[in-house]
Design a protein around this motif. Structure first.
Motif, mmCIF file in Angstrom:
data_model
loop_
_atom_site.group_PDB
_atom_site.id
_atom_site.type_symbol
_atom_site.label_atom_id
_atom_site.label_comp_id
_atom_site.label_asym_id
_atom_site.label_seq_id
_atom_site.Cartn_x
_atom_site.Cartn_y
_atom_site.Cartn_z
ATOM 1 N N LEU A 27 0.874 -1.192 0.000
ATOM 2 C CA LEU A 27 0.000 0.000 0.000
ATOM 3 C C LEU A 27 0.902 1.229 0.000
ATOM 4 C CD1 LEU A 27 -2.644 -1.128 2.694
ATOM 5 C CD2 LEU A 27 -2.915 -1.131 0.214
ATOM 6 N N ARG A 28 1.189 1.826 -1.201
ATOM 7 C CA ARG A 28 0.785 1.315 -2.479
ATOM 8 C C ARG A 28 1.905 1.375 -3.519
ATOM 9 N NH1 ARG A 28 -3.904 5.679 -3.098
ATOM 10 N NH2 ARG A 28 -2.351 6.802 -1.896
ATOM 11 N N ALA A 29 3.102 1.825 -3.120
ATOM 12 C CA ALA A 29 4.109 2.183 -4.130
ATOM 13 C C ALA A 29 4.500 1.025 -5.056
ATOM 14 C CB ALA A 29 5.341 2.772 -3.470
ATOM 15 N N GLU A 70 3.372 11.396 -3.819
ATOM 16 C CA GLU A 70 2.447 11.146 -2.695
ATOM 17 C C GLU A 70 3.123 11.497 -1.386
ATOM 18 O OE1 GLU A 70 1.946 8.993 0.860
ATOM 19 O OE2 GLU A 70 3.426 8.349 -0.600
ATOM 20 N N GLY A 73 -0.415 9.947 1.892
ATOM 21 C CA GLY A 73 -1.530 9.303 1.193
ATOM 22 C C GLY A 73 -2.140 10.175 0.102
ATOM 23 N N ASN A 83 -0.610 8.295 -5.975
ATOM 24 C CA ASN A 83 0.018 6.972 -5.889
ATOM 25 C C ASN A 83 -1.028 5.868 -5.992
ATOM 26 O OD1 ASN A 83 2.007 5.042 -5.491
ATOM 27 N ND2 ASN A 83 1.922 5.184 -3.254
ATOM 28 N N THR A 102 7.260 8.613 -3.168
ATOM 29 C CA THR A 102 6.211 8.336 -2.185
ATOM 30 C C THR A 102 6.822 8.404 -0.783
ATOM 31 O OG1 THR A 102 6.524 5.927 -2.075
ATOM 32 C CG2 THR A 102 5.123 6.759 -3.853
ATOM 33 N N ASN A 104 7.138 6.248 1.799
ATOM 34 C CA ASN A 104 7.986 5.171 2.320
ATOM 35 C C ASN A 104 8.523 4.221 1.242
ATOM 36 O OD1 ASN A 104 7.330 5.609 5.338
ATOM 37 N ND2 ASN A 104 5.320 5.441 4.408
ATOM 38 N N TRP A 148 5.798 1.992 7.576
ATOM 39 C CA TRP A 148 5.263 3.359 7.545
ATOM 40 C C TRP A 148 6.079 4.231 8.493
ATOM 41 C CZ3 TRP A 148 2.121 6.026 4.413
ATOM 42 C CH2 TRP A 148 1.770 7.312 4.820
ATOM 43 N N HIS A 207 -2.077 1.514 7.991
ATOM 44 C CA HIS A 207 -2.089 2.239 6.718
ATOM 45 C C HIS A 207 -3.338 1.907 5.893
ATOM 46 C CE1 HIS A 207 -0.807 4.801 3.641
ATOM 47 N NE2 HIS A 207 -0.485 3.857 2.772
HETATM 48 O O1 3SL Z 1 4.351 5.203 1.846
HETATM 49 C C1 3SL Z 1 4.346 5.059 0.629
HETATM 50 O O2 3SL Z 1 5.369 4.976 -0.042
HETATM 51 C C2 3SL Z 1 3.031 5.060 -0.086
HETATM 52 O O3 3SL Z 1 2.893 3.928 -0.823
HETATM 53 C C3 3SL Z 1 1.917 5.424 0.827
HETATM 54 S S1 3SL Z 1 0.362 5.591 0.080
HETATM 55 O O4 3SL Z 1 -0.275 4.301 -0.009
HETATM 56 O O5 3SL Z 1 0.462 6.206 -1.211
HETATM 57 O O6 3SL Z 1 -0.415 6.435 0.974
#
Ligand code: 3SL
Length: 241
Positions: A27-29, A70, A73, A83, A102, A104, A148, A207
């Motif tokens: 979730l989700r990169a 992103e 989120g 994202n 993104t 993380n 996260w 998340h």
């Molecule tokens: O943290 C990240 O890299 C994203 O994937 C977070 S999100 O799912 O786009 O919020």
């Protein structure tokens, strides 16, 4: 083959000794990266720093590039996309280079970018990743979860377990044969418990809850799909998959 799971980039050793390193941000990169490549993106270039992304992507013709950013989120102002993997359709992605940063996920990829082989995995391309690793047969595999902001993430850990279980099945070996660290055993146990209800697990994940508050129910459902894309995102040069 020995498999190691690290729950965050921060917990991943700096002296990288893996023959193959796999970044996971379900979730989700990494779900977005896999989907963009499956939809015909020419390449994915990852950045942890959004200003650097803007600067580097300036060198590309606007019609040949897409910028995805992103934070927390939500989409970053000035980017074409946020994202969401669901935005990565063939008509949007075809032939374009996706520049992405993104919170993380891109940090996890950058942490392992010096490894001889770098892959981006999610649940949606789990089988393709397993088949690729079996074919390459590296001695040491590191699975690096995005987590996260420095913390453990259920959705990344269950994906690490799904990959490990896939490798155990494909190699016909036991968990003990491939276990490199305790985290790997925990990841496989989590996958065994939740493999028939991955979306249900996402509803427990912090998340997952964050994305539900942002009305991303469809993203959660899509990212919980197992083995739906036959794509292996491989780093072909530093920071480019
Ligand atoms: O943290 C990240 O890299 C994203 O994937 C977070 S999100 O799912 O786009 O919020």
């Amino acid at each position: 083959m020995k498999l190691y799971v690290f729950h965050t980039p921060e917990l991943t050793p700096d002296d990288n000794v893996a023959d193959c390193a796999i970044a996971i941000d379900v979730l989700r990169a990494t779900s977005t990266i896999a989907t963009a490549l499956a939809s015909g993106a020419e390449a994915i270039q990852v950045f942890s720093d959004i200003d650097k992304l803007m600067y580097e992507s300036e060198g590309w013709l606007p019609e040949k590039r897409l910028r995805a950013g992103e934070r927390g989120g939500s989409k970053v102002a000035g980017c074409d996309l946020g994202n969401s993997p669901l935005d990565c359709t063939a008509d949007v992605m075809g032939g374009k280079r996706l520049f992405i940063s993104t919170t993380n996920g891109t940090r996890a990829l950058q942490k392992i970018q010096a490894s001889p082989q770098v892959l981006a995995a999610a649940l949606i391309n789990r089988r393709a990743i397993v088949e690729h690793v079996v074919q390459q047969c590296p001695e040491t595999v590191w699975i690096v979860n995005a987590g996260w902001e420095g913390s453990f993430a259920l959705e990344d850990t269950v994906c690490a377990g799904a990959i490990a279980q896939g490798l155990i099945d494909a190699l016909g070996c036991s968990l003990a044969d491939i276990t490199g660290n305790d985290e790997l055993v925990g990841a496989v146990a989590l996958y065994q418990q939740w493999k028939d209800n991955l979306l249900g697990l996402f509803h427990y994940a912090s998340h997952g809850k964050r994305l539900l508050r942002l009305n991303c129910q469809s993203d959660l459902k899509y990212c919980a799909g197992l083995d739906v894309l036959d794509v292996v995102p491989i780093q072909r040069e530093m920071g480019v998959l």
